[in-house]
Design a protein around this motif. Structure first.
Motif, PDB file in Angstrom:
ATOM      1  N   LYS A 379       0.772  -1.090   0.214  1.00 59.95           N
ATOM      2  CA  LYS A 379      -0.020  -0.009   0.004  1.00 59.95           C
ATOM      3  C   LYS A 379       0.734   1.064  -0.023  1.00 59.95           C
ATOM      4  O   LYS A 379       0.686   2.282  -0.620  1.00 59.95           O
ATOM      5  CB  LYS A 379      -1.137  -0.124   1.305  1.00 59.95           C
ATOM      6  CG  LYS A 379      -2.096  -0.819   0.948  1.00 59.95           C
ATOM      7  CD  LYS A 379      -3.287  -0.729   1.908  1.00 59.95           C
ATOM      8  CE  LYS A 379      -4.465  -1.661   1.478  1.00 59.95           C
ATOM      9  NZ  LYS A 379      -4.878  -2.409   2.535  1.00 59.95           N
ATOM     10  N   LYS A 450     -13.573  -8.366   3.254  1.00 60.18           N
ATOM     11  CA  LYS A 450     -13.019  -8.390   4.581  1.00 60.18           C
ATOM     12  C   LYS A 450     -13.791  -7.788   5.667  1.00 60.18           C
ATOM     13  O   LYS A 450     -14.176  -8.547   6.603  1.00 60.18           O
ATOM     14  CB  LYS A 450     -11.936  -7.255   4.597  1.00 60.18           C
ATOM     15  CG  LYS A 450     -10.528  -7.874   5.377  1.00 60.18           C
ATOM     16  CD  LYS A 450      -9.398  -6.732   5.503  1.00 60.18           C
ATOM     17  CE  LYS A 450      -9.220  -5.622   4.774  1.00 60.18           C
ATOM     18  NZ  LYS A 450      -8.167  -4.768   5.149  1.00 60.18           N
ATOM     19  N   ASP A 478     -22.214  -4.028  -0.838  1.00 62.37           N
ATOM     20  CA  ASP A 478     -21.835  -5.144  -0.154  1.00 62.37           C
ATOM     21  C   ASP A 478     -22.891  -5.201   0.884  1.00 62.37           C
ATOM     22  O   ASP A 478     -23.346  -4.231   1.270  1.00 62.37           O
ATOM     23  CB  ASP A 478     -20.502  -5.294   0.488  1.00 62.37           C
ATOM     24  CG  ASP A 478     -19.996  -4.280   1.672  1.00 62.37           C
ATOM     25  OD1 ASP A 478     -20.657  -4.145   2.402  1.00 62.37           O
ATOM     26  OD2 ASP A 478     -18.787  -3.601   1.539  1.00 62.37           O
ATOM     27  N   ILE A 481     -20.747  -5.633   7.362  1.00 61.58           N
ATOM     28  CA  ILE A 481     -21.076  -5.163   8.462  1.00 61.58           C
ATOM     29  C   ILE A 481     -21.714  -3.604   8.873  1.00 61.58           C
ATOM     30  O   ILE A 481     -22.259  -3.150   9.690  1.00 61.58           O
ATOM     31  CB  ILE A 481     -19.996  -5.247   9.715  1.00 61.58           C
ATOM     32  CG1 ILE A 481     -18.878  -4.510   9.055  1.00 61.58           C
ATOM     33  CG2 ILE A 481     -19.725  -6.727  10.058  1.00 61.58           C
ATOM     34  CD1 ILE A 481     -17.477  -4.360  10.279  1.00 61.58           C
ATOM     35  N   ILE A 483     -21.100   0.494   8.043  1.00 62.18           N
ATOM     36  CA  ILE A 483     -20.075   1.642   8.948  1.00 62.18           C
ATOM     37  C   ILE A 483     -20.953   2.577   9.709  1.00 62.18           C
ATOM     38  O   ILE A 483     -21.875   3.221   8.905  1.00 62.18           O
ATOM     39  CB  ILE A 483     -19.345   2.373   8.070  1.00 62.18           C
ATOM     40  CG1 ILE A 483     -18.254   1.478   7.241  1.00 62.18           C
ATOM     41  CG2 ILE A 483     -18.339   3.387   8.649  1.00 62.18           C
ATOM     42  CD1 ILE A 483     -17.461   1.862   6.240  1.00 62.18           C
ATOM     43  N   PHE A 496      -6.993   5.266   9.644  1.00 61.17           N
ATOM     44  CA  PHE A 496      -8.215   5.403  10.243  1.00 61.17           C
ATOM     45  C   PHE A 496      -8.877   4.229  10.057  1.00 61.17           C
ATOM     46  O   PHE A 496      -9.068   3.434   8.909  1.00 61.17           O
ATOM     47  CB  PHE A 496      -9.247   6.456   9.982  1.00 61.17           C
ATOM     48  CG  PHE A 496     -10.504   6.223  10.854  1.00 61.17           C
ATOM     49  CD1 PHE A 496     -10.553   6.834  11.916  1.00 61.17           C
ATOM     50  CD2 PHE A 496     -11.618   5.941  10.355  1.00 61.17           C
ATOM     51  CE1 PHE A 496     -11.692   7.137  12.811  1.00 61.17           C
ATOM     52  CE2 PHE A 496     -12.776   5.786  11.178  1.00 61.17           C
ATOM     53  CZ  PHE A 496     -12.766   6.291  12.260  1.00 61.17           C
ATOM     54  N   ARG A 497      -9.356   3.484  11.317  1.00 59.29           N
ATOM     55  CA  ARG A 497     -10.008   2.167  11.301  1.00 59.29           C
ATOM     56  C   ARG A 497     -11.407   2.215  12.006  1.00 59.29           C
ATOM     57  O   ARG A 497     -11.392   2.707  13.188  1.00 59.29           O
ATOM     58  CB  ARG A 497      -9.121   1.001  11.803  1.00 59.29           C
ATOM     59  CG  ARG A 497      -7.953   0.850  10.973  1.00 59.29           C
ATOM     60  CD  ARG A 497      -7.253  -0.378  11.234  1.00 59.29           C
ATOM     61  NE  ARG A 497      -6.621  -0.046  12.580  1.00 59.29           N
ATOM     62  CZ  ARG A 497      -5.391  -0.526  12.957  1.00 59.29           C
ATOM     63  NH1 ARG A 497      -5.112  -1.757  12.501  1.00 59.29           N
ATOM     64  NH2 ARG A 497      -4.850  -0.226  14.203  1.00 59.29           N
ATOM     65  N   ALA A 498     -12.397   1.830  11.304  1.00 61.99           N
ATOM     66  CA  ALA A 498     -13.769   2.063  12.116  1.00 61.99           C
ATOM     67  C   ALA A 498     -14.221   0.968  13.198  1.00 61.99           C
ATOM     68  O   ALA A 498     -15.065   1.207  13.705  1.00 61.99           O
ATOM     69  CB  ALA A 498     -14.530   2.252  10.937  1.00 61.99           C
ATOM     70  N   THR A 499     -13.351   0.070  13.199  1.00 60.42           N
ATOM     71  CA  THR A 499     -13.861  -1.290  13.866  1.00 60.42           C
ATOM     72  C   THR A 499     -12.544  -1.775  14.309  1.00 60.42           C
ATOM     73  O   THR A 499     -11.623  -1.928  13.719  1.00 60.42           O
ATOM     74  CB  THR A 499     -14.816  -1.991  13.120  1.00 60.42           C
ATOM     75  OG1 THR A 499     -14.533  -3.431  13.677  1.00 60.42           O
ATOM     76  CG2 THR A 499     -14.340  -2.215  11.603  1.00 60.42           C
ATOM     77  N   SER A 505      -4.223  -1.778   7.891  1.00 59.85           N
ATOM     78  CA  SER A 505      -3.303  -0.642   8.113  1.00 59.85           C
ATOM     79  C   SER A 505      -4.100   0.696   8.356  1.00 59.85           C
ATOM     80  O   SER A 505      -3.595   1.737   8.780  1.00 59.85           O
ATOM     81  CB  SER A 505      -2.364  -0.567   7.006  1.00 59.85           C
ATOM     82  OG  SER A 505      -3.082  -0.349   5.779  1.00 59.85           O
ATOM     83  N   GLY A 506      -5.325   0.598   7.823  1.00 64.35           N
ATOM     84  CA  GLY A 506      -6.055   1.902   7.793  1.00 64.35           C
ATOM     85  C   GLY A 506      -5.578   2.925   6.767  1.00 64.35           C
ATOM     86  O   GLY A 506      -5.785   4.032   6.511  1.00 64.35           O
ATOM     87  N   LEU A 507      -5.087   2.270   5.566  1.00 65.79           N
ATOM     88  CA  LEU A 507      -4.631   3.270   4.706  1.00 65.79           C
ATOM     89  C   LEU A 507      -5.064   3.087   3.289  1.00 65.79           C
ATOM     90  O   LEU A 507      -5.051   3.887   2.490  1.00 65.79           O
ATOM     91  CB  LEU A 507      -3.038   2.624   4.420  1.00 65.79           C
ATOM     92  CG  LEU A 507      -1.729   3.363   5.020  1.00 65.79           C
ATOM     93  CD1 LEU A 507      -0.463   2.875   4.462  1.00 65.79           C
ATOM     94  CD2 LEU A 507      -1.563   4.642   4.598  1.00 65.79           C
ATOM     95  N   GLY A 508      -5.923   2.114   3.143  1.00 65.10           N
ATOM     96  CA  GLY A 508      -6.470   1.509   1.931  1.00 65.10           C
ATOM     97  C   GLY A 508      -7.522   2.620   1.234  1.00 65.10           C
ATOM     98  O   GLY A 508      -7.107   3.170   0.124  1.00 65.10           O
TER      99      GLY A 508
END
Ligand code: ADP
Length: 546
Positions: A379, A450, A478, A481, A483, A496-499, A505-508
């Motif tokens: 990434k 994912k 999709d 789950i 957001i 940043f990761r929401a869960t 990595s929170g980069l995508g």
């Protein structure tokens, strides 16, 4: 040809009357007063006399009296033509002296001519009779005096009136001057309190330039007194740095010819070899006399200039450092992937040669960590490439591109049933950077897999592409789950990761957004917790020859 004598002290009156009568074929003699007229009459025989009354040396009344006294002249018809003696008493007196006509100025030319013609056509005898009917000399003189006194009184009254009017005018002028001085003082006071130089600058039609006002700020800002640059602009121009003088002059000419605001930053000499940055701004207007007038200000620009220069230096240093960092990240990441790939190979080899369950479990865990690290490095490489590499325009077949992307990510899901749908509507040839779009789609599709919902029996992913009218709208939906609303705003931030389910990595998404924006497009989402997420992409068609 009939001969006419005209007596008038005003050159222009003589000229007009002479021109008029000469065109009527009369021979015209002229005199500037009664005395001159009398001399002329005694030497040259005339057929008619036209005389003004108010004249220097000898007036018209006196001339008439003298003519009527003289047996040789008394028969000549006498016409008074006056602008000053207009009272009926004046007329009565004039006719009483033996004059034949009393005309008041101004008269239409044809009327004067008609009067003269009539007079000349009259039989001589009646004229002579009129002359004989004169009153005796004493009475005449008395009446003459009365007329003069009356005239004098009128003149005195007129003069008094004029005098009063003049006094009023002078007083009014004094008041205006006082007001002017007061408003000038006010302008000076106000402009002196402004932190800069307030000025008024003018250019004459022949190109001559001068300052018509310079505020006291000149002392502080330009290091010269307002008087030193007031007037001829040469002194001010001589202060401009030689390297900037030409462009300053050109900018003034440009502002003058287009009547558009003037703005210039230049250096001015404070003392030999010492310069200060000055910012000048002004608004021009064209005056009735043809001059161009600018009202404007000069400000000390040195501090801003210094700040600007520092900022520019810092910026180029930053750009350089950033570039170096990018290169370093790129080559470091690139070099790190090779040993990781060998490590993954070795782990797989060891796995195949080991029957021990505990060992297998550990090797799986090792592999998972290495894969994660590899994903992270990949990434970073994507991010770095997006920053560094030029956009490549190539033809995109959306159907194939979606298939390729799906095929490269679908193995991420190892154990759950997955339904993948795609609807492609491509109405036109589409051009963009295929590699960059693949990076974005891979990220979004991998996330769709994912962040699946374990409560649901199957993963459902639907991709819709609609490419027409110069852009492609791509929808990736999709049933994962979802957001929460509070996280949706921050989802595109770096790391940043929401869960906490996420081990990524929170980069995508950060890279995906950055990449799409580089292509001039947009990325956004709609999502509901427990229902699923849809990402939207809008990508402009870069048309090959655009
Ligand atoms: P990573 O997946 O590596 O954590 P991303 O930038 O791709 O980083 O995603 C950021 C966060 O957004 C993820 O941690 C996850 O919480 C959330 N997310 C991304 N895509 C989805 C999705 N399709 N469904 C639900 N959550 C998602």
């Amino acid at each position: 040809m009939k001969r006419i004598l005209i007596a008038d002290d005003k050159e222009e009156n003589l000229y007009l009357l002479r021109s008029l009568l000469e065109t009527e074929n009369y021979l015209v003699l002229s005199a500037a007063n009664g005395s001159e007229a009398l001399d002329l009459l005694r030497n040259t025989p005339c057929d008619i006399i036209v005389s003004d009354i108010l004249m220097p040396v000898m007036d018209g009344f006196a001339l008439c009296i003298e003519c009527k006294k003289d047996p040789k002249l008394r028969q000549i018809p006498f016409i008074f033509y006056t602008a000053t003696y207009t009272d009926p008493k004046d007329e009565a007196f004039a006719l009483g002296l033996g004059a034949d006509r009393f005309l008041t100025k101004p008269l239409e030319p044809e009327i004067i001519v008609k009067e003269i013609q009539q007079m000349l056509a009259r039989p001589l005898v009646s004229v002579r009779n009129n002359g004989e009917k004169q009153e005796d000399e004493k009475v005449v003189l008395k009446l003459y005096n009365q007329t003069l006194v009356r005239k004098l009184e009128t003149k005195m009254a007129e003069l008094e009136l004029l005098n009063t009017q003049l006094k009023e005018q002078i007083a009014e002028q004094k008041r205006t001057q006082k007001k002017l001085r007061k408003s000038e003082k006010l302008i000076r006071e106000i402009t002196a309190s402004i932190p800069g130089v307030v000025y008024q600058f003018q250019m004459e039609p022949d190109g001559k330039m001068f300052f018509s006002f310079v505020s006291d700020g000149a002392n502080e800002i330009l290091n010269v007194s307002p008087e030193a640059i007031y007037g001829d602009a040469q002194k001010a121009f001589s202060m401009v740095h030689p390297e900037e003088l030409k462009s300053v002059m050109e900018s003034i000419q440009e502002s003058a010819s287009t009547i558009s605001p003037w703005s210039k930053i230049f250096r001015a000499t404070m003392q030999p070899g010492v310069y200060k940055w000055i910012q000048g701004v002004s608004v021009p207007q064209k005056l009735e006399n043809g001059n161009i007038l600018w009202n404007g200000t000069f400000f000390d620009y040195s501090e801003i200039k210094e700040y600007q220069t520092n900022l520019e230096n810092k910026n180029s240093e930053l750009i350089k450092a950033n570039d170096e960092l990018d290169r370093f990240v790129y080559s470091a990441s690139h070099d790190m992937r090779a040993p990781l790939t060998s490590l993954m190979g070795l782990i797989n080899l060891t796995k195949e040669e080991t029957a021990n369950d505990e060992m297998q479990l550990r090797l799986d865990m090792m592999n998972e960590t290495v894969v994660k690290l590899d994903d992270f490095i990949r990434k970073i490489l994507d991010y770095s490439r997006n920053k560094r590499q030029e956009i490549i325009k190539e033809s995109i077949a959306w159907d194939t591109l979606i298939d390729d992307c799906w095929n490269s990510v679908k193995f991420h899901n190892t154990n759950k049933k997955c339904v993948f749908n795609k609807h492609i509507q491509q109405m036109e040839d589409f051009y963009s950077d295929k590699n960059r779009i693949s990076i974005v789609l891979n990220n979004l599709l991998a996330n769709a897999l994912k962040y699946s919902d374990c409560e649901k029996p199957a993963i459902e992913i639907t991709v819709d592409v609609n490419a027409h009218e110069g852009k492609a709208i791509v929808k990736i939906a999709d049933n994962g789950i979802g957001i929460s609303e509070e996280h949706q705003e921050r989802i595109f931030e770096m790391f940043f990761r929401a869960t906490n389910i996420s081990t990524g990595s929170g980069l995508g998404l950060y890279i995906a957004k950055d990449t799409i924006e580089k292509l001039g497009g947009r990325l956004w989402l709609s999502s509901e917790l427990g229902t699923g997420t849809t990402f939207y992409l809008e990508i402009p068609n870069a048309f090959l020859y655009a």
